[in-house]
Design an enzyme around this catalytic site. Structure first.
Site, PDB file in Angstrom:
ATOM      1  N   THR A  19      -6.305 -11.363  16.352  1.00 35.36           N
ATOM      2  CA  THR A  19      -5.603 -11.676  15.099  1.00 35.36           C
ATOM      3  C   THR A  19      -4.113 -11.812  15.440  1.00 35.36           C
ATOM      4  O   THR A  19      -3.676 -11.417  16.541  1.00 35.36           O
ATOM      5  CB  THR A  19      -5.773 -10.552  14.057  1.00 35.36           C
ATOM      6  OG1 THR A  19      -4.988  -9.416  14.469  1.00 35.36           O
ATOM      7  CG2 THR A  19      -7.223 -10.147  13.863  1.00 35.36           C
ATOM      8  N   VAL A  26      -8.412  -7.020  18.879  1.00 37.13           N
ATOM      9  CA  VAL A  26      -9.079  -7.982  17.998  1.00 37.13           C
ATOM     10  C   VAL A  26      -8.173  -9.208  17.914  1.00 37.13           C
ATOM     11  O   VAL A  26      -6.957  -9.071  17.717  1.00 37.13           O
ATOM     12  CB  VAL A  26      -9.297  -7.400  16.580  1.00 37.13           C
ATOM     13  CG1 VAL A  26     -10.123  -8.373  15.736  1.00 37.13           C
ATOM     14  CG2 VAL A  26      -9.970  -6.029  16.642  1.00 37.13           C
ATOM     15  N   ASN A  49      -7.861  -1.304   5.132  1.00 40.54           N
ATOM     16  CA  ASN A  49      -7.707  -2.117   6.354  1.00 40.54           C
ATOM     17  C   ASN A  49      -6.254  -2.438   6.682  1.00 40.54           C
ATOM     18  O   ASN A  49      -5.919  -2.655   7.851  1.00 40.54           O
ATOM     19  CB  ASN A  49      -8.522  -3.410   6.157  1.00 40.54           C
ATOM     20  CG  ASN A  49      -8.115  -4.520   7.096  1.00 40.54           C
ATOM     21  OD1 ASN A  49      -8.524  -4.553   8.261  1.00 40.54           O
ATOM     22  ND2 ASN A  49      -7.279  -5.440   6.611  1.00 40.54           N
ATOM     23  N   TYR A  74       2.220   4.324  15.739  1.00 38.81           N
ATOM     24  CA  TYR A  74       0.895   3.696  15.651  1.00 38.81           C
ATOM     25  C   TYR A  74      -0.178   4.689  16.105  1.00 38.81           C
ATOM     26  O   TYR A  74      -1.165   4.924  15.407  1.00 38.81           O
ATOM     27  CB  TYR A  74       0.858   2.418  16.491  1.00 38.81           C
ATOM     28  CG  TYR A  74      -0.343   1.544  16.180  1.00 38.81           C
ATOM     29  CD1 TYR A  74      -0.371   0.756  15.035  1.00 38.81           C
ATOM     30  CD2 TYR A  74      -1.451   1.518  17.024  1.00 38.81           C
ATOM     31  CE1 TYR A  74      -1.476  -0.044  14.743  1.00 38.81           C
ATOM     32  CE2 TYR A  74      -2.556   0.720  16.737  1.00 38.81           C
ATOM     33  CZ  TYR A  74      -2.561  -0.061  15.599  1.00 38.81           C
ATOM     34  OH  TYR A  74      -3.661  -0.849  15.304  1.00 38.81           O
ATOM     35  N   VAL A 111       0.819  -1.221   0.000  1.00 37.51           N
ATOM     36  CA  VAL A 111       0.000   0.000   0.000  1.00 37.51           C
ATOM     37  C   VAL A 111       0.854   1.274   0.000  1.00 37.51           C
ATOM     38  O   VAL A 111       0.346   2.358  -0.267  1.00 37.51           O
ATOM     39  CB  VAL A 111      -1.000   0.053   1.185  1.00 37.51           C
ATOM     40  CG1 VAL A 111      -2.104  -0.969   1.032  1.00 37.51           C
ATOM     41  CG2 VAL A 111      -0.297  -0.079   2.534  1.00 37.51           C
TER      42      VAL A 111
HETATM   43  N1  LIG Z   1      -5.723  -6.724  16.005  1.00 33.10           N
HETATM   44  C1  LIG Z   1      -6.005  -5.666  16.764  1.00 33.10           C
HETATM   45  O1  LIG Z   1      -6.052  -5.756  18.001  1.00 33.10           O
HETATM   46  C2  LIG Z   1      -6.324  -4.337  16.128  1.00 33.10           C
HETATM   47  C3  LIG Z   1      -6.905  -3.343  16.921  1.00 33.10           C
HETATM   48  C4  LIG Z   1      -7.232  -2.117  16.345  1.00 33.10           C
HETATM   49  C5  LIG Z   1      -6.987  -1.890  15.019  1.00 33.10           C
HETATM   50  N2  LIG Z   1      -6.399  -2.860  14.261  1.00 33.10           N
HETATM   51  C6  LIG Z   1      -6.181  -2.568  12.838  1.00 33.10           C
HETATM   52  O2  LIG Z   1      -6.926  -3.484  12.063  1.00 33.10           O
HETATM   53  C7  LIG Z   1      -6.319  -3.610  10.776  1.00 33.10           C
HETATM   54  C8  LIG Z   1      -6.205  -5.090  10.418  1.00 33.10           C
HETATM   55  O3  LIG Z   1      -5.284  -5.711  11.303  1.00 33.10           O
HETATM   56  P1  LIG Z   1      -5.418  -7.229  11.805  1.00 33.10           P
HETATM   57  O4  LIG Z   1      -5.776  -7.196  13.225  1.00 33.10           O
HETATM   58  O5  LIG Z   1      -6.283  -7.989  10.865  1.00 33.10           O
HETATM   59  O6  LIG Z   1      -3.874  -7.704  11.732  1.00 33.10           O
HETATM   60  P2  LIG Z   1      -3.107  -8.630  10.663  1.00 33.10           P
HETATM   61  O7  LIG Z   1      -1.658  -8.430  10.886  1.00 33.10           O
HETATM   62  O8  LIG Z   1      -3.635 -10.016  10.745  1.00 33.10           O
HETATM   63  O9  LIG Z   1      -3.570  -8.042   9.259  1.00 33.10           O
HETATM   64  C9  LIG Z   1      -3.025  -6.867   8.689  1.00 33.10           C
HETATM   65  C10 LIG Z   1      -2.801  -7.144   7.222  1.00 33.10           C
HETATM   66  O10 LIG Z   1      -2.260  -5.973   6.588  1.00 33.10           O
HETATM   67  C11 LIG Z   1      -1.251  -6.395   5.707  1.00 33.10           C
HETATM   68  N3  LIG Z   1      -0.284  -5.321   5.449  1.00 33.10           N
HETATM   69  C12 LIG Z   1       0.569  -4.764   6.333  1.00 33.10           C
HETATM   70  N4  LIG Z   1       1.363  -3.870   5.725  1.00 33.10           N
HETATM   71  C13 LIG Z   1       0.988  -3.863   4.414  1.00 33.10           C
HETATM   72  C14 LIG Z   1       1.434  -3.139   3.287  1.00 33.10           C
HETATM   73  N5  LIG Z   1       2.434  -2.260   3.373  1.00 33.10           N
HETATM   74  N6  LIG Z   1       0.810  -3.343   2.105  1.00 33.10           N
HETATM   75  C15 LIG Z   1      -0.192  -4.250   1.997  1.00 33.10           C
HETATM   76  N7  LIG Z   1      -0.646  -4.979   3.034  1.00 33.10           N
HETATM   77  C16 LIG Z   1      -0.055  -4.787   4.225  1.00 33.10           C
HETATM   78  C17 LIG Z   1      -0.579  -7.551   6.429  1.00 33.10           C
HETATM   79  O11 LIG Z   1       0.227  -8.330   5.575  1.00 33.10           O
HETATM   80  C18 LIG Z   1      -1.763  -8.280   7.025  1.00 33.10           C
HETATM   81  O12 LIG Z   1      -2.298  -9.267   6.172  1.00 33.10           O
HETATM   82  C19 LIG Z   1      -4.993  -2.876  10.869  1.00 33.10           C
HETATM   83  O13 LIG Z   1      -5.121  -1.605  10.278  1.00 33.10           O
HETATM   84  C20 LIG Z   1      -4.764  -2.749  12.370  1.00 33.10           C
HETATM   85  O14 LIG Z   1      -3.925  -1.674  12.704  1.00 33.10           O
HETATM   86  C21 LIG Z   1      -6.066  -4.082  14.789  1.00 33.10           C
END
Ligand SMILES: NC(=O)c1ccc[n+]([C@@H]2O[C@H](COP(=O)([O-])OP(=O)(O)OC[C@H]3O[C@@H](n4cnc5c(N)ncnc54)[C@H](O)[C@@H]3O)[C@@H](O)[C@H]2O)c1
Length: 277
Positions: free
Chosen positions: A212, A210, A103, A177, A77
């Protein structure tokens, strides 16, 4: 019975696993075809394992099982031209674009890497610049149709509140972050305001924990073991385990569907009261 997104197409960044995969499968179950991208590579400032191409292939498999089509490509991205290419390939194959889910994200706030200045830069590059590039790359296709659409940015509870709350838990990764997740509220309001006349609605979701691999991993376990106050600061007020990705998907489906037709410019906390003042 026809799903509520029959005949629609959704573009999702970060769809190899976690929340992005959950969104892809649910939108497909609701009838949408999917354009998906994911980096599928490690970023050095990230202390937990990032997904591989096999993970993205599994998302493809799960979407195809619903009977819907998916165009999925490995892309970063942070690379605007590449994201444009993925959108162009997807629209050429699937014919249109209605929804954009920005996302993809990283949480470089664990491991010793978090103390390197690169952790700040990477967080801002992926979580802020990447969100802007994702939306910018997709917008011409949505506008072209002239039928409106919906965009949802995945921010975080860290869009409202710092993830580090004490001097000892400060790090460049935590700063990046928190800063990037606050900043995308600005991106959301920029687009929500400017795109309203085109009937394109733009909102953000702000999950707390979340379940994950972003937070359920060894490096994060070590960090909260060493610094319990870091873990305490992420606890919701409601006594709940981390959310399931499907619960974030529920909110995003609500925003994109008929249910969300009056909603734009909303920054929705999904955090069990973590950010309640
Ligand atoms: N898991 C949590 O507790 C939590 C809480 C609040 C917000 N979030 C946000 O939710 C979103 C999804 O995260 P998740 O929990 O599914 O974690 P995750 O790590 O399982 O998924 C994030 C995905 O983004 C992809 N990604 C990262 N950098 C990238 C790049 N430069 N280009 C393309 N793809 C890229 C990763 O490869 C991964 O598949 C994120 O924005 C994260 O910050 C997560």
């Amino acid at each position: 019975m026809a799903g509520q997104f029959e005949g629609k197409v959704v573009f999702i960044s970060g769809a190899a696993r976690g929340q992005g995969r959950s969104h892809a499968v649910r939108f497909a179950e609701e009838g949408a075809d999917v354009i998906a991208l994911d980096l599928c590579e490690q970023i050095d400032s990230v202390a937990y394992p990032m997904p591989s191409r096999e993970d993205l292939d599994e998302t493809v498999n799960l979407v195809e099982k619903t009977g819907r089509r998916i165009v999925a490509e490995q892309a970063d991205v942070r690379d605007f031209e590449r994201v444009r290419e993925v959108v162009a390939n997807g629209v050429a194959e699937l014919g249109r674009l209605d929804f954009v889910l920005a996302n993809a994200g990283i949480f470089p706030a664990a491991g010793t890497q978090r103390l390197d200045i690169t952790a700040f830069v990477d967080a801002v590059d992926v979580n802020l610049k990447g969100v802007y590039f994702t939306i910018e790359a997709a917008l011409p296709a949505v506008l072209n149709q002239g039928e409106g659409g919906a965009i949802v940015i995945t921010s975080s509870a860290a869009g409202f509140k710092s993830v580090s709350t004490t001097f000892d838990t400060m790090s460049h990764g935590a700063a990046g972050y928190t800063a990037s997740k606050h900043a995308v509220i600005g991106v959301m309001r920029h687009y929500a305001t400017s795109l309203a006349e085109k009937n394109i609605r733009v909102n953000s979701v702000h999950p707390g924990g979340v379940a994950t691999p972003m937070i359920i991993n060894e490096a994060m376990g070590r960090l909260v073991g060493d610094q319990p106050e870091f873990g305490d600061a992420q606890q919701p007020k409601l006594s709940m385990p981390p959310m399931d990705p499907a619960e974030v998907t529920d909110a995003i489906v609500y925003f994109c569907g008929h249910s969300g037709r009056h909603l734009t410019g909303v920054a929705l906390p999904l955090d069990g009261g973590l950010t309640l003042k």
